[in-house]
Design an enzyme around this catalytic site. Structure first.
Site, mmCIF file in Angstrom:
data_model
loop_
_atom_site.group_PDB
_atom_site.id
_atom_site.type_symbol
_atom_site.label_atom_id
_atom_site.label_comp_id
_atom_site.label_asym_id
_atom_site.label_seq_id
_atom_site.Cartn_x
_atom_site.Cartn_y
_atom_site.Cartn_z
ATOM 1 N N HIS A 140 -0.627 -1.177 15.584
ATOM 2 C CA HIS A 140 0.252 0.005 15.609
ATOM 3 C C HIS A 140 -0.388 1.145 16.419
ATOM 4 C CE1 HIS A 140 3.828 1.939 13.940
ATOM 5 N NE2 HIS A 140 3.110 3.043 13.789
ATOM 6 N N TYR A 142 -12.332 10.027 3.028
ATOM 7 C CA TYR A 142 -12.745 10.156 1.631
ATOM 8 C C TYR A 142 -12.060 9.144 0.713
ATOM 9 C CZ TYR A 142 -14.407 14.692 3.313
ATOM 10 O OH TYR A 142 -15.030 15.684 4.011
ATOM 11 N N ARG A 146 10.496 1.606 14.729
ATOM 12 C CA ARG A 146 9.761 2.721 14.148
ATOM 13 C C ARG A 146 10.345 3.236 12.830
ATOM 14 N NH1 ARG A 146 6.924 5.738 18.189
ATOM 15 N NH2 ARG A 146 6.167 7.094 16.531
#
Length: 750
Positions: free
Chosen positions: A80, A124, A34
């Site tokens: 993931h 967006y 991680r």
């Protein structure tokens, strides 16, 4: 004790052992899977998975952008499974040129700003891979150079590491917090890093000092100046240390003869909210009169770059103001270096040479695998080409075999094994010739798939030319694999191409700067009023403002003391602590403006302590302090014991277990003490009977308490003045109360 039942026995284990093992497993999972980057490609798993997923989705640099929501969703679903926000954050950072030495993602839309503005929602924004990323990280992904592993649900394959051709761990740096450890690696200049890699390949015995002739130091995307050049050698040798980074400042002429201090580059650590904090700190320096010459501060930054303008008074000493800004704000800051990476599956703190050595080893490993793959591919092509060339020479016989065969398998067996049973030949000569062909399976398949157009003369010439080119490549690949020096030269040639295409000039200057010396002018001494309200908020009022509005100020604030602005305020609490704060550190406010919590100015804790007395250090030095505790202990301590203390918080008296301070006051002209207990016992005795003790003493008995009784209230009296209290809704004169001796039981009042 825990019991684990298996088919044939019970295993007894301590819970502590199970918890220890599980915690270590968890910690290593966070460290390796991680939080920490792999030394080979310089990427954390989430970054590697995002880039690989974009490659798989086809979001290449020369193709249209894709919605980030699509990329994030695909990455989360395939590789993931840890939440979309962490994936999107990783993608955004890889697209921010003010955080990365070289961006890996080409973002389209609002991807945040250097001033701390966040990126727009993933629905967006759009993104695609940078050309740099494809060339450096993904170009050899199809050449079997790196191992693949199953994804979390074993439905896909993902790369264990990307075949990075440059040491990304140095170029882009990295930061991350794991369990019990953290990494912080600064970015470096791409051109310098490539030159250092080339030098190391040529001479692996180079020392860190030798390598620093190429890599001068960090190269932050925000520019700035590294001012402790001499410390870099030790930092790069040990992998840990502190780099001092200073913003770049220029002086400009302003209006009416004024001078402006303009910040054109900021320290890397100031990215984000740090810019707003810097401006607030500059304003505070002007407000608290540390830098009264500062008139205005404005942020005029734009797409062209950083521009923070600090306007100064006419005739101001701008050089000294600039030094104050370096000393008192984050315009000069420290970047902590800890070059912690995952190497061979384990966390390891590496030196600069260690990082370069690991990368070069990885380069030789991937280059060897690449040329082994290319050699195998060319060998296969050679085999097919030689079969086709040989087939052209006996094309009539092959056509006869094909026309005489009943199916593809019969023709295949004849070409490969010389089996002619069942095939019709025009003559026994043809049959005998067919038995001697003995092509390989790949050659036979290529012959059977060959189109008749290949028999044209020009096509045959092209086939011969291809075969010659293939043989040339095979010889080249074998030479590279057999000779490490040639392989090294090939890697260097590849690095040179990348340097010419992607090399950039250094942005951060490296130098040895002198320690900042500032001439702090002593502030003009003046009297102010320190105010502290019942909520623990402190502020300063001008004496004129206080005198005009004394009634309102007294009503709003529990404590109001007149002090000089050069003095310190002493705050005694029921925990037996004395907190000091400089009057200069308390903000000057208007009457109705809210102050600053005392917690922010001292180590005072509003949750754990109650304020009992507030006075000035100068007043404290001239008098004595009377203490009374709930357990009935009293003492007087000279105020001189508390002055000239450099620490902000000290223990003002010793408290016994379970006891706490009830009352603290300067003795002044007072000469009598009155104590009242919870059960209504009053005791009045002369103040002179209270022993004068040091601050480390607990005190002497003021009143003899009965059973579980405790002292509830305490008063200091001037025997010449009348003093009354309201007790049980009746007026009670403490002045007329009978004087007894200290340590008595007192008289119970109903």
């Amino acid at each position: 004790m825990s019991s684990v039942v298996t088919h044939d026995r019970i295993i007894r284990t301590d819970y502590s052992e199970i918890m220890q093992k599980n915690y270590i497993d968890y910690a290593m999972s966070v460290i390796v899977a991680r939080a920490l980057p792999d030394v080979r490609d310089g990427l954390k798993p989430v970054q590697r998975r995002v880039l690989y997923d974009m490659y798989e989705l086809g979001t290449r640099y020369d193709r249209p952008y894709r919605k980030c929501a699509r990329i994030v969703g695909d990455t989360m679903g395939k590789f993931h499974p840890h939440g979309d926000s962490s994936i999107y954050d990783a993608l955004v950072v890889m697209a921010q040129d003010f955080k990365k030495g070289r961006t890996l993602v080409d973002g389209h839309g609002n991807f945040g700003s250097i001033e701390g503005d966040g990126a727009a929602a993933m629905r967006y924004t759009e993104a695609r891979l940078e050309k740099f990323t494809q060339d450096v990280f993904l170009s050899d992904l199809d050449k079997n150079v790196i191992p693949f592993m199953p994804n979390f649900d074993e439905t896909e394959k993902e790369p264990e590491v990307l075949p990075a051709r440059l040491p990304n761990i140095l170029i882009n740096g990295s930061d991350g917090i794991a369990v019990g450890m953290a990494t912080s690696i600064p970015p470096h200049n791409l051109t310098e890093v490539i030159e250092a890699v080339e030098a190391y390949i040529k001479d692996p015995t180079l020392s860190t000092e030798d390598l620093m002739k190429y890599i001068k130091g960090p190269d932050f995307p925000t520019g700035g100046i590294v001012v402790n050049k001499d410390d870099l050698k030790e930092i790069y040798e040990t992998g840990t240390g502190k780099i001092r980074v200073r913003g770049r400042v220029v002086l400009e002429s302003g209006k009416n003869g004024k001078m402006n201090i303009v910040v054109t580059e900021i320290p890397y650590t100031m990215i984000g909210a740090g810019i707003g904090k810097f401006m607030a700190d500059c304003a505070a320096l002007a407000e608290n009169k540390t830098c009264p010459e500062i008139v205005d501060i404005s942020n005029q930054s734009s797409k062209e770059g950083i521009r923070i303008v600090i306007e100064c008074r006419k005739g101001a000493d701008v050089a000294n103001i600039r030094n104050i800004l370096f000393k008192k704000t984050k315009l000069e800051d420290t970047f902590g270096v800890n070059m912690l990476v995952v190497s061979r599956g384990r966390p390891e703190t590496m030196s600069l040479k260690g990082l370069l050595a690991s990368h070069v080893d990885f380069q030789f490993e991937t280059a060897t695998k690449k040329y082994q793959y290319l050699l195998a591919r060319e060998e296969e092509q050679r085999e097919i080409q030689e079969g086709l060339i040989r087939a052209v020479d006996v094309i009539d016989l092959i056509i006869e075999i094909l026309r005489g065969s009943k199916n593809r398998k019969m023709a295949m067996d004849c070409l490969v094994s010389g089996k002619t049973e069942g095939i019709h030949f025009k003559s026994d000569t043809s049959r005998r010739a067919a038995r001697k062909l003995l092509f390989t399976e790949k050659q036979a398949n290529a012959i059977l798939d060959m189109r008749l157009v290949k028999l044209i003369g020009l096509e045959i010439d092209a086939l011969n030319a291809q075969h010659a080119e293939t043989m040339k490549k095979i010889a080249h690949y074998r030479e590279l694999l057999d000779n490490k020096n040639l392989l090294a030269a090939d890697i260097i040639t590849d690095l040179e191409k990348l340097r010419k295409e992607y090399g950039v000039d250094r942005r951060t200057s490296i130098e040895n700067a002198r320690e900042i010396v500032i001439e702090e002018k002593a502030p003009e001494e003046e009297e102010v009023v320190f105010c502290l309200d019942r909520f623990g908020y402190a502020k300063l009022l001008d004496t004129s403002t206080y005198e005009k509005n004394q009634e309102a100020a007294d009503k709003e604030n529990v404590y109001r003391i007149r002090v000089m602005n050069t003095d310190r305020v002493a705050v005694f609490t029921n925990a037996g602590k004395l907190h000091y704060l400089k009057v200069m550190d308390v903000p000057r406010k208007k009457l109705r403006e809210k102050g600053v919590p005392l917690d922010n100015l001292t180590r005072y804790s509003a949750q754990d302590e109650d304020i009992l007395c507030v006075t000035s250090e100068s007043e404290l030095a001239q008098g004595s302090v009377f203490f009374a505790t709930k357990a009935g202990l009293v003492k007087v301590t000279p105020g001189s014991e508390f002055v000239s203390v450099s620490r902000g918080t000290i223990q003002s008296t010793k408290l016994q277990d379970g006891d706490e301070l009830l009352f603290v006051s300067l003795t002044g002209d007072m000469n009598q003490v009155v104590l009242r207990t919870e059960e209504g016992c009053f005791l009045k005795f002369p103040l002179k009977e209270v022993s004068e003790l040091k601050k480390t003493a607990a005190g002497v008995r003021g009143i003899a308490l009965q059973g579980e009784d405790t002292v509830k209230e305490c008063w200091l009296l001037d025997s010449s003045k009348e003093f009354e209290i309201i007790y049980h809704d009746q007026s009670l004169s403490l002045t007329r109360m009978r004087v007894a001796r200290r340590g008595g039981k007192g008289t119970k009042k109903k």
